[in-house]
Design an enzyme around this catalytic site. Structure first.
Site, PDB file in Angstrom:
ATOM      1  N   GLU A  25       0.826  -1.207   0.000  1.00 17.78           N
ATOM      2  CA  GLU A  25       0.000   0.000   0.000  1.00 17.78           C
ATOM      3  C   GLU A  25       0.864   1.261   0.000  1.00 17.78           C
ATOM      4  OE1 GLU A  25      -3.954  -0.328   2.364  1.00 17.78           O
ATOM      5  OE2 GLU A  25      -2.415  -1.382   3.540  1.00 17.78           O
ATOM      6  N   LEU A  75      -5.100   5.423   8.945  1.00 19.97           N
ATOM      7  CA  LEU A  75      -5.864   6.625   8.619  1.00 19.97           C
ATOM      8  C   LEU A  75      -6.191   7.413   9.883  1.00 19.97           C
ATOM      9  CD1 LEU A  75      -8.278   5.419   5.803  1.00 19.97           C
ATOM     10  CD2 LEU A  75      -6.075   6.608   5.609  1.00 19.97           C
ATOM     11  N   GLU A  76      -6.306   6.737  11.022  1.00 24.81           N
ATOM     12  CA  GLU A  76      -6.525   7.427  12.289  1.00 24.81           C
ATOM     13  C   GLU A  76      -5.372   8.394  12.573  1.00 24.81           C
ATOM     14  OE1 GLU A  76      -8.553   3.365  12.649  1.00 24.81           O
ATOM     15  OE2 GLU A  76      -6.768   4.188  11.685  1.00 24.81           O
ATOM     16  N   LYS A 102     -10.502   5.484   2.212  1.00 22.70           N
ATOM     17  CA  LYS A 102      -9.688   4.739   1.244  1.00 22.70           C
ATOM     18  C   LYS A 102     -10.675   4.066   0.292  1.00 22.70           C
ATOM     19  CE  LYS A 102      -6.096   2.557   2.738  1.00 22.70           C
ATOM     20  NZ  LYS A 102      -5.116   1.604   3.301  1.00 22.70           N
TER      21      LYS A 102
END
Length: 132
Positions: A25, A75-76, A102
């Site tokens: 990723e 993402l946090e 996402k």
């Protein structure tokens, strides 16, 4: 005129970025959307019609874009970092709701995306408080 609960919004800003737990990723990247709703007193701009009396959307976008260029695993973490930066650059922000999605999460599901949403309150001391 009294203004209560004024908000500035940027909705579904699109980015290709390199956030994720999996190593691939962070190499290949993924597509994301970012939406933000910012509590900000723009009552002066309602009378003056002058951009100096409000929060400039383009400047908010530039902060968000810069944060999306900095990879993070979670993402946090990206949302927390982005919220902190926005409140540092624009200290008159009262609060914000920030969402990062996402669009193609690597989880084998047919979905429109997976992400986080957080409501942050500027406590005026330089730190953020999360309210869920």
């Amino acid at each position: 005129m009294i203004v209560d609960n004024a908000k500035i919004t940027l909705t579904n800003l699109r980015f290709h970025a390199f956030h994720g737990v999996m190593p691939q990723e962070r190499i290949v990247g993924n597509d994301y959307t970012v939406s933000v709703e910012i509590g900000y007193d723009f009552s002066r701009a309602m009378v003056s019609d002058n951009v100096r009396d409000t929060l400039n959307y383009a400047e908010v976008y530039e902060v968000i874009a810069a944060e999306m260029r900095c990879p993070g695993k979670l993402l946090e973490y990206v949302a927390g970092r982005m919220g902190q930066k926005l409140m540092e650059v624009f200290p008159a922000i009262r609060e914000m709701t920030l969402q990062i999605v996402k669009l193609n999460p690597p989880m084998g599901a047919d979905t429109d995306g997976a992400g986080v949403e957080v409501h942050l309150i500027n406590d005026k001391t330089g730190s953020l408080t999360s309210v869920l």
